[in-house]
Design a protein around this motif. Structure first.
Motif, mmCIF file in Angstrom:
data_model
loop_
_atom_site.group_PDB
_atom_site.id
_atom_site.type_symbol
_atom_site.label_atom_id
_atom_site.label_comp_id
_atom_site.label_asym_id
_atom_site.label_seq_id
_atom_site.Cartn_x
_atom_site.Cartn_y
_atom_site.Cartn_z
ATOM 1 N N ALA A 1 0.834 -1.161 -0.050
ATOM 2 C CA ALA A 1 0.046 -0.087 0.020
ATOM 3 C C ALA A 1 0.816 1.039 0.016
ATOM 4 O O ALA A 1 0.421 2.237 -0.605
ATOM 5 N N LEU A 2 2.048 1.230 0.687
ATOM 6 C CA LEU A 2 2.676 2.300 0.780
ATOM 7 C C LEU A 2 3.353 2.719 -0.534
ATOM 8 O O LEU A 2 3.545 3.903 -1.026
ATOM 9 N N GLN A 3 3.859 1.697 -1.286
ATOM 10 C CA GLN A 3 4.705 1.987 -2.726
ATOM 11 C C GLN A 3 3.623 2.337 -3.527
ATOM 12 O O GLN A 3 3.958 2.775 -4.422
ATOM 13 N N ILE A 4 2.243 1.637 -3.388
ATOM 14 C CA ILE A 4 1.177 2.043 -4.374
ATOM 15 C C ILE A 4 1.033 3.572 -4.178
ATOM 16 O O ILE A 4 0.732 4.442 -5.304
ATOM 17 N N SER A 5 0.951 3.891 -3.242
ATOM 18 C CA SER A 5 0.603 5.450 -2.525
ATOM 19 C C SER A 5 1.668 6.153 -3.469
ATOM 20 O O SER A 5 1.324 7.186 -4.190
ATOM 21 N N ASP A 6 2.900 5.864 -3.155
ATOM 22 C CA ASP A 6 4.070 6.473 -3.944
ATOM 23 C C ASP A 6 4.039 6.602 -5.232
ATOM 24 O O ASP A 6 3.978 7.616 -5.762
ATOM 25 N N GLY A 7 4.064 5.349 -6.038
ATOM 26 C CA GLY A 7 3.894 5.323 -7.527
ATOM 27 C C GLY A 7 2.786 5.923 -8.046
ATOM 28 O O GLY A 7 2.868 6.779 -9.188
ATOM 29 N N LEU A 8 1.477 5.681 -7.615
ATOM 30 C CA LEU A 8 0.322 6.196 -7.997
ATOM 31 C C LEU A 8 0.177 7.859 -8.061
ATOM 32 O O LEU A 8 -0.237 8.504 -8.993
ATOM 33 N N THR A 9 0.428 8.357 -6.809
ATOM 34 C CA THR A 9 0.300 9.572 -6.723
ATOM 35 C C THR A 9 1.212 10.401 -7.475
ATOM 36 O O THR A 9 0.991 11.698 -8.171
ATOM 37 N N ASN A 10 2.562 9.747 -7.556
ATOM 38 C CA ASN A 10 3.571 10.425 -8.513
ATOM 39 C C ASN A 10 3.065 10.467 -9.996
ATOM 40 O O ASN A 10 3.300 11.549 -10.629
ATOM 41 N N ALA A 11 2.384 9.378 -10.303
ATOM 42 C CA ALA A 11 1.934 9.370 -11.650
ATOM 43 C C ALA A 11 0.846 10.535 -11.988
ATOM 44 O O ALA A 11 0.941 11.097 -12.951
ATOM 45 N N VAL A 12 -0.136 10.398 -10.853
ATOM 46 C CA VAL A 12 -1.196 11.064 -11.120
ATOM 47 C C VAL A 12 -0.990 13.004 -11.238
ATOM 48 O O VAL A 12 -1.359 13.605 -12.213
ATOM 49 N N LEU A 13 0.073 13.136 -10.147
ATOM 50 C CA LEU A 13 0.391 14.529 -10.233
ATOM 51 C C LEU A 13 1.326 14.957 -11.388
ATOM 52 O O LEU A 13 1.310 16.102 -11.956
ATOM 53 N N LEU A 14 2.118 13.959 -11.904
ATOM 54 C CA LEU A 14 2.993 14.577 -13.049
ATOM 55 C C LEU A 14 2.245 14.434 -14.234
ATOM 56 O O LEU A 14 2.063 15.408 -15.125
ATOM 57 N N THR A 15 0.987 13.564 -14.476
ATOM 58 C CA THR A 15 0.150 13.752 -15.446
ATOM 59 C C THR A 15 -0.686 15.240 -15.583
ATOM 60 O O THR A 15 -0.656 15.983 -16.506
ATOM 61 N N ALA A 16 -0.898 15.617 -14.209
ATOM 62 C CA ALA A 16 -1.805 16.690 -14.110
ATOM 63 C C ALA A 16 -0.695 17.923 -14.466
ATOM 64 O O ALA A 16 -1.305 18.900 -14.837
ATOM 65 N N GLY A 17 0.525 17.862 -13.775
ATOM 66 C CA GLY A 17 1.332 19.147 -13.848
ATOM 67 C C GLY A 17 1.833 19.184 -15.576
ATOM 68 O O GLY A 17 1.745 20.272 -15.961
ATOM 69 N N GLY A 18 1.766 18.000 -16.111
ATOM 70 C CA GLY A 18 2.404 17.985 -17.454
ATOM 71 C C GLY A 18 1.131 18.573 -18.249
ATOM 72 O O GLY A 18 1.144 19.261 -19.472
ATOM 73 N N ALA A 19 -0.052 18.111 -17.966
ATOM 74 C CA ALA A 19 -1.443 18.806 -18.739
ATOM 75 C C ALA A 19 -1.451 20.245 -18.408
ATOM 76 O O ALA A 19 -1.656 21.020 -19.730
ATOM 77 N N ALA A 20 -1.126 21.046 -17.469
ATOM 78 C CA ALA A 20 -1.250 22.121 -17.261
ATOM 79 C C ALA A 20 0.074 22.785 -18.019
ATOM 80 O O ALA A 20 -0.353 23.807 -18.626
ATOM 81 N N PHE A 21 1.160 22.249 -18.010
ATOM 82 C CA PHE A 21 2.100 22.965 -18.518
ATOM 83 C C PHE A 21 2.058 22.974 -20.262
ATOM 84 O O PHE A 21 2.167 23.982 -20.685
ATOM 85 N N ALA A 22 1.375 21.775 -20.768
ATOM 86 C CA ALA A 22 1.196 21.758 -22.273
ATOM 87 C C ALA A 22 -0.170 22.794 -22.374
ATOM 88 O O ALA A 22 0.087 23.573 -23.470
ATOM 89 N N ALA A 23 -1.120 23.035 -21.640
ATOM 90 C CA ALA A 23 -2.206 23.773 -21.799
ATOM 91 C C ALA A 23 -1.908 25.476 -21.807
ATOM 92 O O ALA A 23 -2.309 26.065 -22.669
ATOM 93 N N LEU A 24 -0.749 25.679 -21.436
ATOM 94 C CA LEU A 24 -0.166 27.235 -21.192
ATOM 95 C C LEU A 24 1.011 27.321 -22.186
ATOM 96 O O LEU A 24 1.777 28.197 -22.045
ATOM 97 N N GLY A 25 0.956 26.299 -23.164
ATOM 98 C CA GLY A 25 2.135 26.518 -24.147
ATOM 99 C C GLY A 25 3.415 25.953 -23.897
ATOM 100 O O GLY A 25 4.345 26.463 -24.636
ATOM 101 N N GLY A 26 3.627 25.287 -22.818
ATOM 102 C CA GLY A 26 4.988 24.584 -22.493
ATOM 103 C C GLY A 26 5.382 24.000 -23.537
ATOM 104 O O GLY A 26 6.363 23.455 -23.634
ATOM 105 N N GLY A 27 4.335 23.214 -24.331
ATOM 106 C CA GLY A 27 4.893 22.172 -25.282
ATOM 107 C C GLY A 27 5.825 22.605 -26.532
ATOM 108 O O GLY A 27 6.321 21.901 -26.922
ATOM 109 N N SER A 28 5.790 23.921 -26.730
ATOM 110 C CA SER A 28 6.566 24.458 -27.654
ATOM 111 C C SER A 28 8.004 25.099 -26.977
ATOM 112 O O SER A 28 8.645 25.625 -27.874
ATOM 113 N N VAL A 29 8.232 24.840 -25.808
ATOM 114 C CA VAL A 29 9.501 25.354 -25.149
ATOM 115 C C VAL A 29 10.746 24.519 -25.668
ATOM 116 O O VAL A 29 11.759 25.235 -25.457
#
Length: 480
Positions: A410-438
């Motif tokens: 459970a500890l490792q699932i929390s670690d990996g899953l939250t990492n993936a979810v937040l990284l996906t959310a951060g990447g989506a925000a980054f791309a939505a604000l034009g970060g994909g062209s940097v």
């Protein structure tokens, strides 16, 4: 960053060899063996990332590049639950053995692959091995080490990341340039022999078999295995949707969420989502800390290269000081004098993480010197060293022997899953604000500072939430 990425870099009192210590006569062979296993996985994590871009290009698989990482993550989630069940029922010896073997086999598959899909398949096999090993090692610690020694051996796990984090990328880069990327993957399995020779006999002597005489028999929980399959498939669908930002991607995204959310709630301790006191908050804190920090760290080199014109090598070196300070944080939590203040130390650690993440985007202001990032990240890694090792120690302290595998998973699932979810959310925000062209810009060209700020500032807020969760680690009435 895989689930062991969350126990990385540190130091410990394991250097002591007095009788009764983790390097005392009773524990020396086991300690050296299991830390060797951690070093192997750490070396793979740091070396393979360096060779991966070249491998994807030569296999004509650049469009599938992200799946080489996500394949490892999704299969490791399933393997963590399987390993926890297996270890609680029959001991950690076989899960660790099978895990190391699968890990090496996956490397060989990727290193000899003639097509990108075979390369990704090898990474998936690696994920199965890595997930099984890390949970199995936690069970070894819970069975073979007295409670007073666990902070030191957990810090020693973290110490296993120090040398690989420095040597791994340099060695992999040299091998890739002179011999080719395949030798990075093919060469690492040779290192499997030493951990197997050191660790397995010691695990057989000290931690094999059921939890102990008089311990209740642990049934194999088929429901948890089904939930593990659901969480792996759900995570894979979400990551697929995140790679393809079209309206049609909403279909796999919704399907992935429908599988992942109920499965995660079923696999994590009851009350985790609301930070119930005790074990649920320990598991939640691990995910919050790892997710916020690693998601932010993933964007630091890109920010320095594209916004300030720093070379990729210097951008990577700007984070190198973190290896030493993470080591210091792990060492501090392992000291007997800090044990009564562990929860306060973890609150301080999360505040340091939040401050580091919030400070990093200050270099988007041209007048701010670039070295500020290195200093800030050094303090952030100090905080992570305190928090990550401490969550492992508290988890084993709050777990019955026959539940160590399930709770470690459970500890490792929390670690990996939250990492993936937040990284996906951060990447989506980054791309939505034009970060994909940097990628085509430098400090002399156009820039997208708002895109980077949209990643770092929310992650700093998540870390502050972690500081609050760290106040709820002591078990009490109504903790479930």
């Amino acid at each position: 960053m895989t689930a062991l990425d969350s126990s990385r870099r540190g130091t410990s009192t394991a250097g002591r060899s007095e009788p009764g210590g983790v390097l005392g006569r009773e524990h020396r062979g086991l300690s050296v063996g299991i830390v060797s296993v951690v070093m192997l996985i750490a070396f793979e994590a740091t070396a393979v990332g360096t060779a991966m871009p070249v491998a994807a290009r030569e296999l004509n698989g650049v469009p599938l590049y992200a799946f080489a990482f996500s394949a490892y993550f999704t299969t490791s989630l399933f393997a963590m639950v399987l390993s926890g069940q297996w270890s609680d029922r029959a001991g950690p010896l076989l899960p660790v053995t099978v895990g190391i073997t699968a890990f090496g086999a996956g490397l060989l598959m990727s290193g000899t692959a003639g097509a990108m899909w075979l390369f990704i398949l090898g990474r998936a096999v690696q994920g199965l091995g890595g997930g099984m090993v890390i949970v199995g090692l936690y069970v070894v610690v819970s069975r073979a080490y007295e409670e007073r020694l666990r902070p030191a051996i957990m810090a020693a796990f973290a110490a296993g990341w120090v040398i690989p984090s420095v040597v791994g990328p340099l060695a992999a880069g040299t091998v890739t340039e002179r011999l080719g990327w395949r030798w990075v993957f093919i060469g690492i399995p040779v290192l499997v022999v030493l951990p197997l020779a050191l660790a397995l006999p010691a695990i057989r002597r000290k931690a094999s078999g059921p939890a102990g005489p008089g311990a209740p028999a642990v049934p194999f929980d088929g429901r948890r295995i089904r939930l593990a399959l659901a969480i792996s498939l759900g995570a894979g669908l979400l990551q697929y949707a995140g790679q393809d930002l079209r309206w049609l991607s909403l279909v796999p995204a919704v399907a992935g969420a429908a599988l992942l959310v109920p499965a995660a709630l079923g696999l994590l301790p009851r009350g985790t989502y609301r930070a119930a006191r005790g074990l649920p908050s320990v598991v939640l804190l691990r995910g919050v800390a790892a997710g916020a920090f690693i998601s932010a760290e993933s964007f630091v080199p890109l920010m320095l290269v594209t916004e300030r014109g720093v070379s990729p090598t210097l951008a990577g070196l700007s984070l190198a000081v973190g290896g030493a300070t993470w080591a210091l944080g792990s060492y501090l939590q392992s000291r007997p004098r800090t044990e009564p203040y562990r929860e306060r130390l973890m609150v301080l650690g999360m505040l340091l993480v939040a401050a580091a993440i919030a400070t990093a985007p200050s270099v988007l202001i041209p007048s701010v010197p670039v070295w500020i990032v290195g200093v800030a990240w050094g303090f952030g890694c100090l905080g992570m060293g305190m928090v990550i090792a401490s969550t492992s120690v508290l988890l084993l302290k709050l777990s019955a022997p026959e539940e160590a595998g399930t709770n470690s998973a459970a500890l490792q699932i929390s670690d990996g899953l939250t990492n993936a979810v937040l990284l996906t959310a951060g990447g989506a925000a980054f791309a939505a604000l034009g970060g994909g062209s940097v990628a085509g810009h430098t400090a002399q060209g156009g820039s997208h500072p708002v895109a980077f700020a949209a990643v770092f500032l929310p992650m700093a807020g998540v870390a502050l939430v972690g500081a609050w969760v760290a106040t709820r680690l002591r078990a009490g009435t109504g903790s479930r």
